[in-house]
Design an enzyme around this catalytic site. Sequence first.
Site, mmCIF file in Angstrom:
data_model
loop_
_atom_site.group_PDB
_atom_site.id
_atom_site.type_symbol
_atom_site.label_atom_id
_atom_site.label_comp_id
_atom_site.label_asym_id
_atom_site.label_seq_id
_atom_site.Cartn_x
_atom_site.Cartn_y
_atom_site.Cartn_z
ATOM 1 N N VAL A 198 0.239 -1.111 0.149
ATOM 2 C CA VAL A 198 0.344 0.230 0.047
ATOM 3 C C VAL A 198 0.861 1.714 -0.059
ATOM 4 O O VAL A 198 0.705 1.930 -0.838
ATOM 5 C CB VAL A 198 -1.264 -0.537 1.436
ATOM 6 C CG1 VAL A 198 -1.874 0.594 1.323
ATOM 7 C CG2 VAL A 198 -1.759 -1.198 0.968
ATOM 8 N N GLU B 86 -10.537 6.230 5.676
ATOM 9 C CA GLU B 86 -11.414 5.672 4.273
ATOM 10 C C GLU B 86 -11.425 4.584 4.072
ATOM 11 O O GLU B 86 -11.893 3.704 3.694
ATOM 12 C CB GLU B 86 -11.413 7.154 3.945
ATOM 13 C CG GLU B 86 -11.839 6.047 2.130
ATOM 14 C CD GLU B 86 -14.197 5.803 2.374
ATOM 15 O OE1 GLU B 86 -14.449 6.836 2.595
ATOM 16 O OE2 GLU B 86 -14.184 5.119 1.845
ATOM 17 N N VAL C 95 -11.765 0.334 5.508
ATOM 18 C CA VAL C 95 -12.567 -0.219 5.071
ATOM 19 C C VAL C 95 -13.065 -0.183 3.673
ATOM 20 O O VAL C 95 -13.682 0.048 3.117
ATOM 21 C CB VAL C 95 -14.188 0.963 5.630
ATOM 22 C CG1 VAL C 95 -15.410 -0.685 5.208
ATOM 23 C CG2 VAL C 95 -14.411 0.305 7.074
ATOM 24 N N GLU D 160 -4.335 -16.057 2.395
ATOM 25 C CA GLU D 160 -3.118 -15.647 3.298
ATOM 26 C C GLU D 160 -2.899 -16.947 3.784
ATOM 27 O O GLU D 160 -4.394 -18.114 3.564
ATOM 28 C CB GLU D 160 -3.482 -14.876 4.385
ATOM 29 C CG GLU D 160 -3.721 -13.401 4.273
ATOM 30 C CD GLU D 160 -2.877 -12.805 4.224
ATOM 31 O OE1 GLU D 160 -1.058 -12.860 4.506
ATOM 32 O OE2 GLU D 160 -3.170 -11.240 4.659
ATOM 33 N N LYS E 116 -14.783 -4.376 10.345
ATOM 34 C CA LYS E 116 -15.119 -3.063 9.486
ATOM 35 C C LYS E 116 -15.873 -2.951 9.922
ATOM 36 O O LYS E 116 -17.112 -1.930 9.717
ATOM 37 C CB LYS E 116 -15.185 -3.618 8.106
ATOM 38 C CG LYS E 116 -13.737 -3.655 7.212
ATOM 39 C CD LYS E 116 -13.004 -4.800 6.605
ATOM 40 C CE LYS E 116 -12.086 -4.598 5.872
ATOM 41 N NZ LYS E 116 -11.944 -6.094 4.402
ATOM 42 N N GLY F 97 -6.860 -4.795 -2.431
ATOM 43 C CA GLY F 97 -5.409 -4.566 -3.308
ATOM 44 C C GLY F 97 -3.785 -3.276 -3.886
ATOM 45 O O GLY F 97 -4.942 -2.373 -2.458
#
Lengths: 435, 435
Positions: free
Chosen positions: B15, B132, B135, B193, B208, B305
């Site tokens: 990320v 943001e 979730v 995973e 979430k 992602g």
Amino acid sequence: MEDSVSVGLLGVGVVGSGVIDLIEQHQAKLAHQLGCNVHVKSALVRNPNKARDVDAKTNGTLLTTNSDDVLNDPEIDVIVEVMGGIEEARESILKAFKAKKHVVTANKDLVALYGAELHEAAAENRCDFYYEASVAGGIPILRGITDGFASDHIEQLMGIVNGTTNYILTKMHNEGVGYEEALKEAQDLGFAEADPAADVEGLDAARKMAILGRLAFSTHIDLADVEVTGINGIDLIDLQYGDNLGFTMKLIGFAKFDGKQVEVNVQPALISKDHPLSDVKNEYNAVYVYGEAVGEAMFYGAGAGSMPTAAAVISDVVAVIKNMHRGVTGSQFVEPRFEKELKTEAQRFGQYYVRFYAKDEAGVFSRISSLFNEFDISFKQILQNPLKDADAAEIVVITHKSSLEKMHQALEALSKLDEVIDTKSFYKVEGDAEE
Amino acid sequence: MEDSVSVGLLGVGVVGSGVIDLIEQHQAKLAHQLGCNVHVKSALVRNPNKARDVDAKTNGTLLTTNSDDVLNDPEIDVIVEVMGGIEEARESILKAFKAKKHVVTANKDLVALYGAELHEAAAENRCDFYYEASVAGGIPILRGITDGFASDHIEQLMGIVNGTTNYILTKMHNEGVGYEEALKEAQDLGFAEADPAADVEGLDAARKMAILGRLAFSTHIDLADVEVTGINGIDLIDLQYGDNLGFTMKLIGFAKFDGKQVEVNVQPALISKDHPLSDVKNEYNAVYVYGEAVGEAMFYGAGAGSMPTAAAVISDVVAVIKNMHRGVTGSQFVEPRFEKELKTEAQRFGQYYVRFYAKDEAGVFSRISSLFNEFDISFKQILQNPLKDADAAEIVVITHKSSLEKMHQALEALSKLDEVIDTKSFYKVEGDAEE
């Protein structure tokens, strides 16, 4: 911080009544978020004595026929325009900006036609101008695009943005009825107007796509730039062949932008059943956004209706009041970044569905197939059925990707072929994952 | 207004690399919206020499192992936390707030556990705190809920908020494979995973839902308030019976609020095929919102992602920088309005799916049916099949609405009935329009 913010309403039809109702009902939530009360002080109406869904008077709202009572009341900070129509609404909003009042509107016709002018007037007067309710009613799609995709390049939008036509197409699909019958049923149930032209001819969807495209791509898109084909005249047989081939017919608004050129249009198209838009049924709306980083995202919900639209209007009023309290009104508008340049047909690529009648003779299909090949078009799916009581066949093909220009040239050549009796229909195909 | 805003990054994994990449790529769009450049000045990493997807050094980002280079650099205004984990991330963010830096995080574990504390620290220091990306990755759902539904009462949320489990369930459904096989395939393809516990046991989804419920209902929801059942141990036969009866199995996060009491849980449930959530396939996420005024709305997209998550992080960075320019940071947080009160099982109503084995004797079904009736539960759909090589039958029922308390009592009584051999499974049913 004021104890109460006064709102002036232009129009108390179904949406206006909803606005009065919702503000009244949600005083506590609004006060909690805003630290002040919100009150609809006065509302412009043609006839104050008309029976209405909402008893405005018990809410303490003054109903008036004099627009000055709303537009020139110094206590009113925010004007909500839900009167509809173009000229009077436009003049009232310009007057409101001159009086330094912020404006929230649900009027897509007006924003599609005069959005640029109104934004300019808002900026000049350091006023806010919001219109979330103008596209897809209760779905917060404009905020989703401008805020949610702030750091992304939006490549494409596909939207089912007209509930009437989606209701009609769903009816035709589910019940196997023709266009006229489905339209009549939609009218009987209140999903279509007595004069359905603006919906079924695609104009309503075109207005929304102009607004969406402008915000998504940061370029001026005029309503005249939006190519429009409606669903009137659609043939049930094409929905059914589409269904057999794995596609659902929808009225789709497309907007594409490659960083330089745009393409915006509204047309009935066959959407792959694997694509989420194909599952959007009845009067529901949805907008599918393709962002370079985010990938695919869809916003789905009620596209119209008094309460969803009123809720969207009030979400804008909340945004305006927050800006007022923070002293940052008039700053949310960003000038378009890009000069508009429209794609030519040679630059537009897609898959297509074609249905035509041809003589039922040996070698006919091979000649037709060669003709398309001359235009670099090959077929992905083919259906052929004999035509009853005729020495002819009905042929349906779905092509691989080709330019729209070559497709039009091929169709022109096809119509001149001796073996071809008639080209019956031609639709765009979308969402075919393998292409 | 500054010429450039400096961002400090905690963590340069997938990320973090995406954040550096996207900020670099979209300089022009960001500058256009913000009137300034955005630059990732320094980034905290464990090992600066590790091979990374992004060449941070060519972007001029300092890679450092000393957190002070990021958290105490006076030029840095915004900290982006994408290191993951709980304790170190929490301490770093608290340190950042003390240094008056705004914080954006993608860390759902942290926000679910310490959201209240972090919000408080942000408010004390007049800093912004956005999450943001925590979730549903690229879907702008938190903004959708807080801004889009600002004037509405959100009654219910249903979310498919874990991509791994949705991928596994889609696989089982489409290919008729069992849970273990589908999980293995998901692991091979990188959708699950090596240790899939947090996903398949529902904990990730629970985190979430705690965040979503808190924002939607304006009440503190602790992770411990979220009742969780995972998909591990799910039996293919229940997906298949569900399918036959018109339902699709999904891991659903529910959050309901009636204005007074809340209910938040995560569990595998059978969703009617008429409900849009049933069409959310593979690794996609979606959140369905029921607003009193807006009606039904759905937000759909990639739930995870590197790039979708990074795009969501940067949309928060954009919001922070806009607030900075307007001088209104630290003002976006609204204290919860409501004291939390959880619904009891007697107050929770729903339809249920039950599968059990019973002796294949005359009158058995009538006795079972009477037993349920004693608890005011009646059946809407029934399937009965003989069990191979046994003098017994497999019975599947879908009930009309009942309280969860009575349902549990009925199941208890059922298990004691002589005619019943074994209760095999019990699921919630959702989206059945007629109920």
